[in-house]
Write an enzyme that holds these catalytic residues in place. Structure first.
Site, short mmCIF file in Angstrom:
data_model
loop_
_atom_site.label_atom_id
_atom_site.label_comp_id
_atom_site.label_asym_id
_atom_site.label_seq_id
_atom_site.Cartn_x
_atom_site.Cartn_y
_atom_site.Cartn_z
N THR A 33 -2.29 0.76 -4.47
CA THR A 33 -2.72 2.63 -4.36
C THR A 33 -3.82 3.25 -4.79
OG1 THR A 33 -2.64 4.58 -3.46
CG2 THR A 33 -1.42 3.71 -5.54
N GLY A 34 -4.68 3.06 -3.49
CA GLY A 34 -6.55 4.22 -4.60
C GLY A 34 -5.64 5.32 -4.51
N ASP A 71 1.48 -1.32 -0.16
CA ASP A 71 0.05 -0.35 0.14
C ASP A 71 1.09 0.94 0.08
OD1 ASP A 71 -2.36 1.37 0.42
OD2 ASP A 71 -1.65 1.73 2.44
#
Length: 1069
Positions: free
Chosen positions: A608-609, A347
Site C-alpha cells: 500500500t501507499g 492493495d
C-alpha cells in the site's frame, strides 16, 4: 481515439452551411489516409492462414503433420492416411473455432467510441459520443474546451506511448495556449462536467496512444503447461527408443529368418537388404506408435479450461447484487493455477477497503474534533437546506464552532470548498450532485457543504460557493495540479475583498516539511490524513510568479519539470490550518477471508501507499496482525551490515516477543520492521511490516536475498509507502527466488504493473475504474470472493486437470504399447493389432468424452467442505496430484495394462477352439478380443477415477461403450464388406463375440487389470488416507476437523480467549 472506427468517415455531416470554405492542405491527406485501428487478431481473409500458422507452432501438431506426410509413402505406412488426418483435422478445427470465438468476444467486450465529423467555422472538429456505460474513469479532471478555430495551428510532441503526459501548444488568433494531458481525451475516459464536447483529433490510426501501447501481451503459462511440454518431449524420446528397438529387431529377424521366405514372400521394391528394411521399419513403427503422443491432449485441455472459466462466470455466489457485477474469468489458461497459489499480494484502498470515504475526524488550530459522544448523527438540515442527508458526523462541538464564527474553523472549511477539482451539477433547486476525481475529494467537499460552505459551481475562471447562506464568487487564478510525486494540490484565488490567497491540501508528510506540525495523529487510528494550509500573496508576488508560470505552461520542452519548479517556488511559507481524517472501512468479509486463506497456508502481503501507522492499523483490523504481545523493542541501524544483522536476528529461534527497528542504507532507504512472535503457543505468528521511502527498491542484491528469506518466513507482510513500480518489484522478487505461484489483486491503475507481474492477476471492479480489471486475468467486485475463487474453483480446477492428465496418459499407453508387444510376434513387420478404424476412433469416440466429463465436472468433496477445511488446498501448493512421479506411475499402469491385454488373450486364444472344433487362434478374433477388453478396462478405470457422478458422466461413459459395440457390428458386417470390400476386411464379428471363451478372456483380462488398482486404493485409504478421503468417507472425523478449523479461525479473528469463544464464527467457516 477509436478502435475499428475510421475517424475521418464515421457518420459525417455538416453542422452549418458556410458561404465559403477554405480547403487546407492537410484535408486532402486526411481524405486519403486510413485511420482504421484494428485490435482484433484475425479478419475473414487472414484467419485461416494465420491461425494454422499459430497452431503449427505447437510441436505436437507439427509432428502429426510430419506423420501424415510419411503415411502417404506406401513403402513405409501400414495404416491408411485417414487414421492420422481425421484426428488432426478435428483438433485443428476445434482449436480454430475456439480462437475465433475468443477473438470475436474480445472485440465485443470493448465498446466503440463513435466519432461524428463536423465542419465548424472553417475547421474540422469532432464530437465524441461516449458509450452510456463508462469504460474507465479519468485519472485527471477533463477541462475540455470547444475549439472554434478560424485560423489555427497545433504544435505538439510526436506520437508516443506515454499515457500520463502530453505537451503541445495551440496557436489561435495571434495567441499561444499551452496544451497538457488535462486537455487530452483518451479512449475510455468519462466526461464528468458535460454531456458532450468538441475536440480536435491529434493522433489517429496507429499513432494513437492505444496502438502505441499495444505491444505483445506477455502470455502466462501454468506450471502444468510447462510440465506437459517436458513430458511430451520425453514421450517423443520414448517413441524413438521403441522405434529403434523394433527396427533392430526387424534387421535381426530379416537377416536370420526372413531370407527363408524370400522365394514366396520377397521384399517390396526398393528394399534390397535387411538394413534398408530396418530403416523403413523404424518409420513404420513411428507411425503406428504415434498415439503414445497425445494429439488431442492440448485441445482437450483448452476445452476443459474453457468450461471451468464458464463455471466462474456463472457462479451466483460471486455475484455482487449491489453493483450487479458478476465474476469474470478473463483468461482461460490459468484456472488450475488458482489451486496452487502460495503468495497473495494485495492493495489496500479499494481492495481490502470499500474506497467509499467518509469525513470522520479533523484537527483545526490544534483542537481535535470528531469523537463520537452520541449515538445519533447530527441533523444538518435544520439550519442548512443544502446539506447532504447521507452525511454523518457526531461531534456537535464542530458545528457550534461554525455557528459562533471561529475564524480558523471557517477558513478550514473554506479551503475544503475551494481547493479541489470537483464538478457540481444542480439537477433541481437545492439538489447538488458532486462529481469528483477521487472519493477523497468528494468526501471533503461534502463535509464542507454540510458545515455551511457549499460549493455550487465553477467556470474556467471562477468558483462560486455559498458560505453560511451567502453566495460568494472567487476568481480562480491558477490550479496547481495534484500528482503522485507532489502528493498535494493548490489553488490560487482572489477573494471578493481583493486579497490573493493560496490554498493547499496534501499528504501530511509533504506539507509538514514546509511548516511546523500541529496535527493530531489520525494515522494511528487507520484513517487517511490530509493537511490543509494557506498563504497570502501580494500583487507583486502574484504578478512575478504568474509570468514564470505562464512561461512554463507554454514551454514545449521539459514542461512538466518547469511547472513542478514553479509550483515548488510558490508553495512555501505556508500556514497550517489543520488536518482531515477520512475513514475507508473494510469490505464485508475481509477478516474472515484472510483468516481462511491463512489456514490454507497462503501467505498474504499487503502493498500500500499509505503511511506506516495507517497500514499497521488496517493490518490489525483485518486480523493480519494480532494484539497477543505488547512489548516493543527498537533497534536502530544505519548501515547495510546492521540491517543484515537485524534481519538475521528475526530468524533466531529465541527472538523477542516484538521487535521494531529502523535502518537507513546508502540509497536513503528507510525500512521499518515490526515482528511478532508468541513463543508460548504451538503456532508461530510472525509478521513483518516494511516501510519504503523513495529508493526502497534499491537494496543491494545480497540484501534482497536476506530480506526475502526473512519475509517469506513470516505469516503476513505489510509494505507501506510503496510506489506502483515497487509493488511490481516486490512481486518479481518473490517470483524470481521462490518456486511458488503468486497472485496479485488490486482495483486501481497503480496496481496494473503488480497485476501483470504476478502469475495470476485479479482486478477488483470498484470506485477506481476498470484499469485493473482490463489488465487482470480474473475480476470480481469484492475481496471476499477471492476465498471462493481459490478454495473452490481453483482447487477443483487443479484437481480435475490432474485427474484428467493422469487418465489421459494411462489410456494412451495402454492402447499403444499393445502394438509394441505384438511386434515381437509378427516378425517386426509393422503389422497393427487393431484394425485401422478402431485406431482412428479410439481417441475420438471411444475414450474422449468420458475423460472430458471427468475433467469438467469431477470433484472430491462438495464446495462447502472445501471452504470448511482450508487444508484441502495444500496438495495443489505442494504439486502432489500431478508431477513427474505421478506421471511415471500412470505410465507404469498403462504399460502393465497393455501387457495384460496382449498376453492374456494371446495365451488363451492360442489354445482355444470354438464349439465346432475350429481353432480361435486367428488374427481377427485376437484383434476383436484385445480391442473389446481395452475399451471395457479403460471404461472401468475411469469409473473408478470419477469421484463425482452426474448424468453427463453416466451418458458419456456407458454411451462410449455402447458406441463401440454399435460401430463394431456395423463396420464389420457383411453389408459393408459387399459394398466396400477393399476398405472393410473383417467379417463375422458377431460369431467371434458369440464364443463364451472370448468373453471369459475379456473378463479375465479386466479383473487382472483392475484388481491391483482396487487393492492399492483400499490399502491407501485404510493405512494412509488423505484429508480429502477423511472428509469424504469418515463422517465421524468430519466434526473433529471442522471444530479444529472453527477454533483456528476464531483464534485468528481474535474471538477466542481463555478457552472460550467470545463471538461465534460464521457457520460457513
Amino acid at each position: 481515439e477509436a478502435r475499428n472506427v475510421n475517424v475521418a468517415a464515421v457518420q459525417a455531416r455538416e453542422t452549418q452551411k458556410l458561404t465559403t470554405k477554405r480547403i487546407l492542405p492537410w484535408e486532402a491527406l486526411l481524405a486519403e489516409s486510413n485511420n482504421c485501428i484494428m485490435t482484433s487478431k484475425y479478419n475473414i481473409i487472414t484467419f485461416l492462414p494465420v491461425n494454422l500458422f499459430e497452431q503449427f507452432q505447437e510441436v505436437a501438431n507439427t509432428y502429426f503433420l510430419f506423420l501424415l506426410i510419411l503415411q502417404l509413402i506406401p513403402q513405409i505406412s501400414s495404416l491408411s492416411w485417414f487414421t492420422t488426418i481425421v484426428p488432426l483435422v478435428l483438433v485443428l478445427s476445434i482449436t480454430a473455432v475456439k480462437d475465433a470465438t475468443d477473438d470475436y468476444v474480445t472485440v465485443l467486450m470493448i465498446p466503440l467510441i463513435y466519432i461524428e465529423k463536423h465542419i465548424l467555422l472553417q475547421f474540422t472538429t469532432v464530437a465524441f459520443n461516449i458509450s452510456p456505460t463508462p469504460i474507465v474513469s479519468c485519472s485527471h479532471s477533463l477541462q475540455c474546451k470547444v475549439l472554434c478555430l478560424s485560423v489555427g495551428e497545433v504544435v505538439c510532441e510526436p506520437p508516443n506511448n506515454k499515457l500520463d503526459r502530453f505537451c503541445g501548444t495551440l496557436y489561435w488568433r495571434e495567441c499561444k495556449y499551452g496544451l497538457s494531458n488535462q486537455n487530452m481525451l483518451l479512449r475510455g475516459c468519462v466526461l464528468r462536467n458535460t454531456e458532450s464536447c468538441y475536440g480536435l483529433v491529434i493522433f489517429a490510426g496507429p499513432d494513437t496512444k492505444l496502438m502505441q501501447n499495444s505491444g505483445r501481451t506477455k502470455f502466462k503459462r501454468t506450471s502444468i503447461d510447462r510440465l506437459m511440454n517436458t513430458l511430451v518431449l520425453w514421450i517423443f524420446g520414448f517413441l524413438v527408443c521403441m522405434g529403434v528397438i523394433l527396427a533392430i529387431g526387424n534387421a535381426v529377424w530379416e537377416r536370420e529368418v526372413g531370407f527363408l521366405f524370400q522365394s514366396y514372400l520377397p521384399w517390396d521394391p526398393p528394399v534390397d537388404n535387411f538394413l534398408f528394411s530396418a530403416f523403413l521399419s523404424f518409420w513404420s513403427y513411428v507411425i503406428i506408435l504415434n498415439t503414445v503422443v497425445p494429439i488431442s491432449l492440448y485441445v482437450s485441455v483448452e476445452v476443459i479450461r474453457l468450461c471451468h472459466s464458464y463455471f466462474i462466470n456463472w457462479d451466483r455466489r460471486m455475484f455482487c447484487n449491489r453493483s450487479s457485477t458478476p465474476a469474470e474469468a478473463r483468461s482461460t489458461t490459468l484456472n488450475e493455477e488458482l489451486g496452487q497459489v502460495e503468495y497473495i499480494f494485495s492493495d489496500k484502498t479499494g481492495t481490502l477497503t470499500q474506497n467509499i470515504m467518509t469525513f470522520n475526524k479533523c484537527s483545526i488550530n490544534g483542537r481535535a474534533y470528531g469523537e463520537r459522544h452520541r449515538a445519533q448523527p447530527l441533523d444538518f438540515s435544520t439550519w442548512n437546506p443544502l446539506a447532504d442527508r447521507d452525511f454523518c458526523f457526531y461531534d456537535a462541538s464542530l458545528l457550534e464552532a461554525v455557528k459562533v464564527g471561529e475564524p480558523a474553523v471557517h477558513e478550514f472549511f473554506r479551503v475544503l470548498s475551494l481547493c479541489h477539482t470537483v464538478m457540481s451539477e444542480e439537477k433541481s433547486e437545492g439538489e447538488l450532485v458532486y462529481k469528483a476525481q477521487s472519493p477523497d475529494e468528494g468526501a471533503l467537499v461534502t463535509a464542507a457543504r454540510n458545515f455551511g460552505f457549499v460549493f455550487r459551481s465553477r467556470t474556467p475562471s471562477t468558483i462560486t460557493t455559498q458560505e453560511l447562506g451567502k453566495a460568494v464568487t472567487y476568481t480562480l487564478l491558477a490550479i496547481l495540479d495534484f500528482n503522485n510525486i507532489r502528493k498535494r494540490m493548490s489553488v490560487i484565488v482572489r477573494t471578493p475583498e481583493g486579497r490573493i490567497r493560496l490554498y493547499c491540501k496534501g499528504a501530511d508528510t509533504v506539507l509538514f516539511e514546509r511548516l511546523h506540525s500541529c496535527s493530531h495523529d489520525y494515522a494511528g487510528d487507520g484513517l487517511r490524513t490530509l493537511a490543509l494550509a494557506y498563504r497570502d500573496l501580494s500583487e507583486e508576488q502574484w504578478a512575478e510568479w504568474a509570468e514564470r508560470y505562464r512561461g512554463a505552461d507554454k514551454a514545449i520542452d521539459c514542461r512538466e519539470d518547469r511547472l513542478a519548479a514553479a509550483y515548488e517556488e510558490i508553495e512555501q511559507d505556508l500556514m497550517l490550518l489543520g488536518a482531515t481524517a477520512i475513514e475507508d472501512k473494510l469490505q464485508e468479509g475481509v477478516a474472515e477471508t484472510i483468516a481462511i486463506l491463512s489456514l490454507a497456508n497462503i501467505k498474504i502481503w499487503v502493498l500500500t501507499g499509505d503511511k506506516q501507522e495507517t497500514a499497521v492499523n488496517i493490518g490489525y483490523s483485518c486480523k493480519m496482525l494480532t494484539d497477543d504481545t505488547t512489548e516493543v523493542f527498537i533497534v536502530n541501524g544505519h548501515t547495510v551490515q546492521s540491517v543484515r544483522e537485524d534481519l538475521r536476528l528475526v530468524c533466531h529461534p529465541f527472538i523477542c516477543p516484538q521487535i521494531q527497528f529502523h535502518a537507513i542504507n546508502a540509497s536513503e532507504c528507510i525500512l521499518s520492521f515490526s515482528l511478532l512472535l508468541d513463543c508460548t503457543k504451538l503456532l508461530m505468528y510472525l509478521f513483518i511490516v516494511v516501510f519504503f521511502l523513495w529508493q526502497a527498491h534499491a537494496l543491494e542484491a545480497d540484501m534482497e536475498q536476506e530480506f526475502l528469506e526473512t519475509a517469506c518466513a513470516c505469516r503476513a507482510v505489510i509494505c507501506c509507502r510503496v510506489t506502483p513500480l515497487q509493488k511490481a518489484m516486490v512481486v518479481e522478487l518473490v517470483k524470481r527466488h521462490k518456486n511458488a505461484v503468486t497472485l496479485a489483486i488490486g482495483d486501481g491503475a497503480n496496481d496494473v504493473s503488480m497485476i501483470k507481474t504476478a502469475h495470476i492477476g485479479v482486478g477488483i471492479s470498484g470506485q477506481e475504474g476498470i484499469q485493473a480489471v482490463l489488465a487482470s486475468d480474473y475480476s470480481f467486485s469484492q475481496f471476499r470472493f477471492l476465498q471462493r475463487l481459490l478454495l473452490v474453483h481453483g482447487r477443483w480446477s487443479y484437481l480435475r486437470m490432474c485427474r484428467f492428465l493422469c487418465y489421459f496418459f494411462y489410456k494412451n499407453f495402454a492402447f499403444t504399447m499393445v502394438h509394441f508387444w505384438f511386434g515381437f510376434f509378427c516378425g517386426f513387420s509393422a503389422q497393427t493389432v487393431y484394425d485401422q478404424y478402431f485406431i482412428t476412433l479410439y481417441n475420438i469416440v471411444y475414450t474422449s468424452l468420458p475423460v472430458l466429463a471427468m475433467g469438467i465436472f469431477d470433484q472430491d468433496v462438495p464446495e462447502q467442505r472445501s471452504l470448511e477445511y482450508p487444508k484441502l488446498y495444500e496438495p495443489g501448493q505442494l504439486n502432489l496430484l500431478f508431477n513427474k512421479r505421478e506421471f511415471f506411475i500412470c505410465i507404469a499402469q498403462g504399460i502393465y495394462t497393455s501387457v495384460v491385454l496382449f498376453f492374456i488373450p494371446y495365451g488363451v486364444l492360442s489354445q482355444a477352439t470354438q464349439s465346432n472344433g475350429v481353432p480361435l487362434a486367428d488374427y481377427q478374433t485376437f484383434a476383436v478380443t484385445t480391442a473389446t477388453a481395452l475399451v471395457i478396462v479403460v471404461s472401468v478405470q475411469i469409473s473408478l477415477d470419477t469421484g463425482y457422478w452426474t448424468a453427463i458422466n453416466h451418458f458419456f461413459v456407458w454411451g462410449s461403450v455402447g458406441a463401440y459395440f454399435t460401430i463394431l457390428f456395423t463396420m464389420h458386417s457383411s453389408v459393408l464388406f459387399n459394398i466396400f470390400p477393399k476398405q472393410f476386411h473383417f467379417l463375422g464379428k458377431a460369431n467371434t463375440l458369440a464364443q463364451p471363451v472370448v468373453w471369459l478372456t475379456i473378463a479375465l483380462a479386466t479383473v487382472i487389470c483392475i484388481a491391483p488398482v482396487l487393492a492399492f486404493r483400499f490399502l491407501k485409504l485404510d493405512l494412509k488416507p488423505q484429508l480429502s478421503d477423511t472428509v469424504s468417507h469418515v463422517p465421524g472425523l468430519n466434526c473433529v476437523w471442522y471444530n479444529y478449523t472453527h477454533l483456528c479461525v476464531a483464534v485468528l479473528l481474535g474471538n477466542y480467549h481463555q478457552g472460550k469463544l467470545i463471538k461465534p464464527c460464521p457457520q460457513s467457516y
